[in-house]
Design a protein around this motif. Structure first.
Motif, PDB file in Angstrom:
ATOM      1  N   ALA A 179       0.829  -1.303   0.196  1.00 46.22           N
ATOM      2  CA  ALA A 179      -0.049   0.092  -0.102  1.00 46.22           C
ATOM      3  C   ALA A 179       0.985   1.009  -0.071  1.00 46.22           C
ATOM      4  O   ALA A 179       1.293   1.869   1.261  1.00 46.22           O
ATOM      5  N   ALA A 180       1.278   1.473  -1.300  1.00 47.52           N
ATOM      6  CA  ALA A 180       2.324   2.748  -1.534  1.00 47.52           C
ATOM      7  C   ALA A 180       1.606   3.772  -2.166  1.00 47.52           C
ATOM      8  O   ALA A 180       0.913   3.727  -2.787  1.00 47.52           O
ATOM      9  N   TYR A 223      -1.522   4.116  -0.107  1.00 52.19           N
ATOM     10  CA  TYR A 223      -1.249   4.670   1.515  1.00 52.19           C
ATOM     11  C   TYR A 223      -2.196   5.503   1.523  1.00 52.19           C
ATOM     12  O   TYR A 223      -2.872   5.583   2.633  1.00 52.19           O
ATOM     13  N   ALA A 254      -5.163   3.621   2.622  1.00 59.28           N
ATOM     14  CA  ALA A 254      -5.252   2.844   3.807  1.00 59.28           C
ATOM     15  C   ALA A 254      -5.253   3.982   5.004  1.00 59.28           C
ATOM     16  O   ALA A 254      -5.718   3.687   6.187  1.00 59.28           O
ATOM     17  N   CYS A 255      -4.646   5.174   4.868  1.00 56.86           N
ATOM     18  CA  CYS A 255      -4.652   6.098   6.015  1.00 56.86           C
ATOM     19  C   CYS A 255      -6.073   6.381   6.650  1.00 56.86           C
ATOM     20  O   CYS A 255      -6.065   6.817   7.762  1.00 56.86           O
ATOM     21  N   SER A 259      -0.869  -4.617   8.939  1.00 55.96           N
ATOM     22  CA  SER A 259       0.079  -5.008   8.090  1.00 55.96           C
ATOM     23  C   SER A 259       0.534  -6.407   8.130  1.00 55.96           C
ATOM     24  O   SER A 259       1.136  -6.588   9.251  1.00 55.96           O
ATOM     25  N   LEU A 283       5.135  -0.384   2.592  1.00 51.54           N
ATOM     26  CA  LEU A 283       4.168   0.972   2.735  1.00 51.54           C
ATOM     27  C   LEU A 283       4.911   2.212   2.698  1.00 51.54           C
ATOM     28  O   LEU A 283       6.046   2.306   2.709  1.00 51.54           O
ATOM     29  N   GLY A 284       4.275   3.363   2.476  1.00 47.39           N
ATOM     30  CA  GLY A 284       4.604   4.723   2.539  1.00 47.39           C
ATOM     31  C   GLY A 284       4.700   5.105   1.013  1.00 47.39           C
ATOM     32  O   GLY A 284       3.589   5.255   0.470  1.00 47.39           O
ATOM     33  N   ALA A 295       7.600   0.192   9.437  1.00 44.48           N
ATOM     34  CA  ALA A 295       6.554   1.027   9.502  1.00 44.48           C
ATOM     35  C   ALA A 295       5.800   1.021  10.720  1.00 44.48           C
ATOM     36  O   ALA A 295       5.179   2.112  11.089  1.00 44.48           O
ATOM     37  N   LEU A 353       3.078   4.287  10.853  1.00 43.53           N
ATOM     38  CA  LEU A 353       2.187   4.336   9.628  1.00 43.53           C
ATOM     39  C   LEU A 353       1.252   3.040   9.791  1.00 43.53           C
ATOM     40  O   LEU A 353       0.316   3.264   8.849  1.00 43.53           O
TER      41      LEU A 353
END
Length: 340
Positions: free
Chosen positions: A166-167, A171, A174-175, A182, A188-189, A275, A280
């Motif tokens: 999930a980038a 992401y 996701a946020c 995760s 991620l990120g 993460a 995150l």
């Protein structure tokens, strides 16, 4: 040589015949559907508790002898009978999937799934999104994120599970979850913005080819592929990227205020274990583990909205998929690349 020549002619005839058949089928299907209203999609709902129960029962049949299995089934029957007499209202968990491409094409199904579940879901229920996306177009993932925000605004708890990646735009989606779970080695990120394009203007000039770019508005076109780019155009393009990045950061900060946003919004990526330290994510666990745990106390319903495809569309998709597989196989053999 004569054999190869005859074989080539035979192959050409065969390919021509196949193409002709496909054209006829597509034309026939188009004529049948002409004048009809396009059929709507369909929402498919399955109870995941039954799926988990089936797995357990299949294993029990293999591992237990006849007497043990009979005793177990008798005990289960008694338990089921008691539950029917005094049914308990279990919490409901609605499970959605989002496998994102560069255009976030799955948004079309996601919007209908969310509309459906919000017609019944209450704050006592939960929505679990199994998310996989490396990001893509800004406006496409902006719309996908807005769809998830509808769940938050309705007061229904949202949990996002990430097993692989999930980038970037992934992401961004996701946020929005109140809880992000995760897998330990998910990626991620990548909270950043990138844009790149080639410029062949010097090549065109070398061959005495002019390419004119006419605009009305100073910044209607900043960087081009064929025209001559200017430093002023580059500065404006970079300014636009910076503004988009700031909007991205503000969006993430709104839903995850616990983040040190300037520390994580550098475009870097982290594996799940790292993460977690960056906050995150909230927990390290696979989606399978989380859903299996929830199935013990809740009723799990998997929702999937699928569009009905016409015959020409199905033929086109099958042909496109075949071409993609051939090209991917050829490219893999040619380059022998490995990805981790």
């Amino acid at each position: 040589m004569e054999f190869f020549s005859e074989y080539a002619i035979f192959l050409a005839k065969t390919v021509t015949l196949v193409i002709a058949i496909l054209v006829v089928l597509a034309s026939f299907a188009a004529l049948r559907s002409k004048g009809r209203r396009k059929s709507a999609g369909q929402l498919q709902v399955s109870k995941l508790n039954d799926f988990y129960k089936g797995l357990r029962e299949r294993l029990e049949q293999t591992l237990l002898d006849k007497d043990q299995l009979k005793a177990l089934r008798k005990t289960q029957a008694k338990t089921d009978k008691k539950q029917k007499k005094k049914p308990e209202a279990k919490p409901r968990v609605f499970v959605l999937d989002f496998n994102g491409d560069i255009k976030a094409s799955a948004t079309e199904s996601l919007r209908h799934e969310i509309t459906a579940l919000l017609s019944l879901a209450t704050p006592k229920d939960e929505v679990v999104l199994r998310l996989e996306s490396g990001g893509g177009m800004v406006h496409s993932y902006g719309l996908a994120s807005s769809q998830l925000a509808r769940i938050r605004e309705a007061g229904v708890p949202l949990t996002v599970c990430i097993d692989k990646v999930a980038a970037s735009g992934g992401y961004m989606m996701a946020c929005i979850g109140q809880k992000i779970i995760s897998a330990p080695f998910a990626i991620l990120g990548s909270i950043g913005v990138v844009a790149q394009l080639p410029n062949v203007n010097r090549l065109l000039k070398k061959h005495d080819i002019d390419f004119e770019v006419l605009t009305a508005g100073e910044y209607k076109r900043t960087l081009t592929v064929f025209g001559e780019n200017t430093e002023k155009g580059r500065e404006k393009f970079q300014q636009d990227l910076d503004i988009t990045h700031q909007l991205f950061k503000n969006f993430v900060s709104r839903y995850r205020p616990q983040l040190a946003i300037d520390e994580v919004a550098t475009g870097e990526i982290w594996l799940g274990v790292a993460a977690l330290d960056k906050r995150l994510v909230d927990e390290l666990k696979t989606s399978d583990e989380y859903l299996a745990e929830r199935a013990r106390q809740s009723d799990l319903y998997h929702l999937h909205y699928s569009e009905r495809k016409s015959l020409p569309e199905r033929i086109g998709m099958a042909a496109s998929g075949s071409v993609d597989r051939v090209l991917l196989s050829w490219w893999s053999r040619l380059t022998q690349q490995r990805f981790w």
